[in-house]
Motif scaffolding. Structure first.
Motif, PDB file in Angstrom:
ATOM      1  N   GLY A   1       0.823  -0.941  -0.027  1.00 39.89           N
ATOM      2  CA  GLY A   1       0.086  -0.130  -0.039  1.00 39.89           C
ATOM      3  C   GLY A   1       0.904   1.257   0.025  1.00 39.89           C
ATOM      4  O   GLY A   1       1.805   1.406  -0.718  1.00 39.89           O
ATOM      5  N   GLY A   2       0.256   2.263   0.798  1.00 40.70           N
ATOM      6  CA  GLY A   2       0.816   3.544   0.759  1.00 40.70           C
ATOM      7  C   GLY A   2       2.464   3.619   1.331  1.00 40.70           C
ATOM      8  O   GLY A   2       3.027   4.542   0.464  1.00 40.70           O
ATOM      9  N   ALA A   3       2.884   2.600   1.804  1.00 45.33           N
ATOM     10  CA  ALA A   3       4.432   2.870   2.238  1.00 45.33           C
ATOM     11  C   ALA A   3       5.231   2.563   0.953  1.00 45.33           C
ATOM     12  O   ALA A   3       6.193   3.141   0.887  1.00 45.33           O
TER      13      ALA A   3
ATOM     14  N   ALA B   1     -10.324  11.062  -5.138  1.00 44.47           N
ATOM     15  CA  ALA B   1     -10.331  12.632  -4.970  1.00 44.47           C
ATOM     16  C   ALA B   1      -9.130  13.184  -3.876  1.00 44.47           C
ATOM     17  O   ALA B   1      -8.348  14.122  -4.312  1.00 44.47           O
ATOM     18  N   ARG B   2      -8.970  12.687  -2.844  1.00 47.30           N
ATOM     19  CA  ARG B   2      -8.016  13.018  -2.100  1.00 47.30           C
ATOM     20  C   ARG B   2      -6.740  12.694  -2.440  1.00 47.30           C
ATOM     21  O   ARG B   2      -5.672  13.849  -2.277  1.00 47.30           O
ATOM     22  N   PHE B   3      -6.521  11.801  -3.043  1.00 46.42           N
ATOM     23  CA  PHE B   3      -4.994  11.380  -3.586  1.00 46.42           C
ATOM     24  C   PHE B   3      -4.738  12.423  -4.843  1.00 46.42           C
ATOM     25  O   PHE B   3      -3.534  12.951  -4.928  1.00 46.42           O
TER      26      PHE B   3
ATOM     27  N   ARG C   1      -7.552  -4.316  -4.298  1.00 44.97           N
ATOM     28  CA  ARG C   1      -7.063  -2.851  -4.047  1.00 44.97           C
ATOM     29  C   ARG C   1      -7.864  -1.728  -4.877  1.00 44.97           C
ATOM     30  O   ARG C   1      -8.024  -2.176  -6.097  1.00 44.97           O
ATOM     31  N   ASP C   2      -7.751  -0.426  -4.546  1.00 49.04           N
ATOM     32  CA  ASP C   2      -8.339   0.639  -5.171  1.00 49.04           C
ATOM     33  C   ASP C   2      -7.357   0.958  -6.276  1.00 49.04           C
ATOM     34  O   ASP C   2      -7.897   1.177  -7.536  1.00 49.04           O
ATOM     35  N   LEU C   3      -6.306   1.195  -6.218  1.00 43.01           N
ATOM     36  CA  LEU C   3      -5.469   1.752  -7.485  1.00 43.01           C
ATOM     37  C   LEU C   3      -4.364   0.992  -7.592  1.00 43.01           C
ATOM     38  O   LEU C   3      -3.807   0.459  -6.794  1.00 43.01           O
TER      39      LEU C   3
HETATM   40  N1  CTP Z   1      -7.339   0.200   0.313  1.00 50.28           N
HETATM   41  C1  CTP Z   1      -8.423  -0.017  -0.824  1.00 50.28           C
HETATM   42  N2  CTP Z   1      -9.555   0.489  -0.864  1.00 50.28           N
HETATM   43  C2  CTP Z   1      -9.762   1.223   0.534  1.00 50.28           C
HETATM   44  C3  CTP Z   1      -9.098   1.516   1.524  1.00 50.28           C
HETATM   45  C4  CTP Z   1      -7.682   0.820   1.271  1.00 50.28           C
HETATM   46  O1  CTP Z   1      -8.110  -0.750  -1.790  1.00 50.28           O
HETATM   47  N3  CTP Z   1     -11.268   1.819   0.564  1.00 50.28           N
HETATM   48  C5  CTP Z   1      -6.057  -0.509   0.358  1.00 50.28           C
HETATM   49  C6  CTP Z   1      -4.877   0.227  -0.631  1.00 50.28           C
HETATM   50  O2  CTP Z   1      -4.062  -0.695  -1.306  1.00 50.28           O
HETATM   51  C7  CTP Z   1      -4.211   0.972   0.339  1.00 50.28           C
HETATM   52  C8  CTP Z   1      -4.164   0.178   1.540  1.00 50.28           C
HETATM   53  O3  CTP Z   1      -5.292  -0.644   1.405  1.00 50.28           O
HETATM   54  O4  CTP Z   1      -3.134   1.444  -0.321  1.00 50.28           O
HETATM   55  C9  CTP Z   1      -3.881   0.895   2.807  1.00 50.28           C
HETATM   56  O5  CTP Z   1      -4.960   1.776   2.884  1.00 50.28           O
HETATM   57  P1  CTP Z   1      -4.854   3.139   3.812  1.00 50.28           P
HETATM   58  O6  CTP Z   1      -3.893   2.753   4.920  1.00 50.28           O
HETATM   59  O7  CTP Z   1      -6.183   3.746   4.120  1.00 50.28           O
HETATM   60  O8  CTP Z   1      -4.147   4.222   2.900  1.00 50.28           O
HETATM   61  P2  CTP Z   1      -2.795   4.150   2.232  1.00 50.28           P
HETATM   62  O9  CTP Z   1      -2.785   3.796   0.587  1.00 50.28           O
HETATM   63  O10 CTP Z   1      -1.640   3.699   2.735  1.00 50.28           O
HETATM   64  O11 CTP Z   1      -2.532   5.969   1.976  1.00 50.28           O
HETATM   65  P3  CTP Z   1      -2.611   7.025   3.117  1.00 50.28           P
HETATM   66  O12 CTP Z   1      -1.041   7.382   2.749  1.00 50.28           O
HETATM   67  O13 CTP Z   1      -3.594   7.772   2.762  1.00 50.28           O
HETATM   68  O14 CTP Z   1      -2.619   6.324   4.510  1.00 50.28           O
END
Ligand code: CTP
Length: 375
Positions: A7-9, A139-141, A91-93
């Protein structure tokens, strides 16, 4: 078992950005194995654990299926035979669906890195639609990465439009929506969040009061975005940004505050701005009694910061309207100082109490303000 950073990391490291939260994914393990290693389960029926030392989240690889409306409507399948690719595809993106093992090797089965390089926010699969919150997340990203040149892929925006049209956004709870709004407002370019929601039609569902400003003559919607952008450029806190966003919603501010269960500080400031912003613009022309009303209403004696926050919003509003004269703030600050200079204890020493004391304090403050306005 194999452990991956996900994910985000991974995304933010590849972008060269600081990483605060790390999410881990565990493939090939059972709940029992995790517990035997000392990981603490987050909830009774969700396969997520907390590392006993670092406190970071470790999730078992899982597949997910939507089984009903809203956030609760999910069934998931977590077992040691769920593969990394199977977990990542839910996952989303694409840029959020990369993993890195403990040796630092990157796993990128859905071309997230290429989209990162091309600066594209692209959904991974039609399963994106299974969580309507993702409309707000994208939208936030977009707001967060706007400065890096990211935009939303046309097909993703279209899918966001379809999700919106299906009415699914109405199933989001106030708490989940607010969390996204709050985070989006604190990004460097929060106006992009609103622009993306506007572009996919979601603004009409979430904040129809703001959406309609974009349809009225006089560029009121665009001005609100400029006001919000100024607030971010001046590093203003959340409640100031929220009051900037809602400053032109008139009587609807209350309903909007309540719809998202905005925190008290946000609600309060947005309401005060709605009520008094026009007085700010004419501050120098206000008579002493109206000035006193305002200062009492803001409770400047016990909560001096409230007037400062109000004036910060009004300054952002003025900037958004390309008016750069903020002498009203200095004027109001002077009025507050004049009213505060009245010594209550002197009146107490004269033997005044109760209602008589209140009236005497008020009368003295009024005459201090009369003197101030006639300078
Ligand atoms: N994720 C998803 N759909 C969602 C929430 C999360 O697919 N509704 C997945 C994404 O792969 C995301 C991961 O779970 O990267 C971790 O989610 P989160 O910690 O909410 O976001 P991050 O991508 O880590 O981004 P942020 O920096 O905003 O925390």
């Amino acid at each position: 078992m194999q452990i991956y950073k996900v994910g985000g990391a991974v995304r933010d490291r590849l972008l060269g950005l600081p990483v605060s939260d790390v999410d881990w994914l565990v493939v090939g393990a059972t709940v029992e194995q995790m517990q035997a290693l000392g990981y603490r389960p987050v909830g009774a029926d969700f396969p997520v654990f907390i590392h006993p030392k670092t406190g970071e989240e470790y999730a078992l690889a899982r597949t997910e299926r939507k089984s009903g409306r809203g956030y609760g409507g999910f069934t998931f399948h977590a077992s040691p035979d769920v593969t990394l690719e199977e977990d990542l595809i839910r996952r989303d993106l694409t840029i959020n669906a990369m993993a890195e093992d403990l040796q630092g090797n990157l796993y990128d089965p859905y071309n997230g890195q290429s989209d990162l390089e091309q600066r594209i926010l692209r959904h991974l699969s039609p399963a994106f639609a299974e969580d309507p919150l993702r409309v707000l997340r994208v939208a936030r990203f977009a707001a967060r990465y706007a400065a890096l040149g990211f935009t939303v892929a046309a097909q993703t925006l279209e899918l966001m439009r379809q999700i919106t049209e299906s009415g699914e956004l109405q199933a989001l709870t106030a708490e989940r929506s607010w969390k996204e709004i709050e985070r989006a407002l604190m990004e460097d370019q929060p106006q992009v969040f609103i622009e993306v929601l506007l572009a996919c039609g979601a603004l009409k569902e979430l904040l129809p009061e703001l959406d309609s400003l974009f349809a009225t003559p006089g560029e009121r919607g665009q001005t609100t975005l400029a006001v919000l952008a100024h607030a971010a450029a001046h590093d203003q806190p959340l409640h100031v940004r929220w009051a900037c966003l809602t400053h032109d919603l008139g009587a609807a501010i209350k309903a909007v505050n309540q719809r998202f269960k905005a925190p008290r500080e946000c609600q309060e400031l947005a309401t005060l701005v709605g009520e008094w912003q026009h007085h700010y613009q004419q501050a120098a022309a206000l008579d002493a009694s109206t000035l006193l009303d305002i200062l009492q209403k803001f409770d400047i004696y016990r909560r001096p910061q409230r007037l400062e926050d109000f004036m910060a919003v009004c300054e952002m509003i003025a900037h958004g309207h390309s008016l750069h004269d903020c002498s009203q703030s200095a004027y109001l600050r002077g009025a507050a100082a004049a009213a505060k200079a009245v010594e209550v204890k002197d009146l107490v020493q004269q033997g005044l109490t109760g209602q008589a004391l209140g009236e005497a304090v008020k009368a003295q403050r009024l005459s201090a303000l009369e003197a101030y306005t006639q300078r």
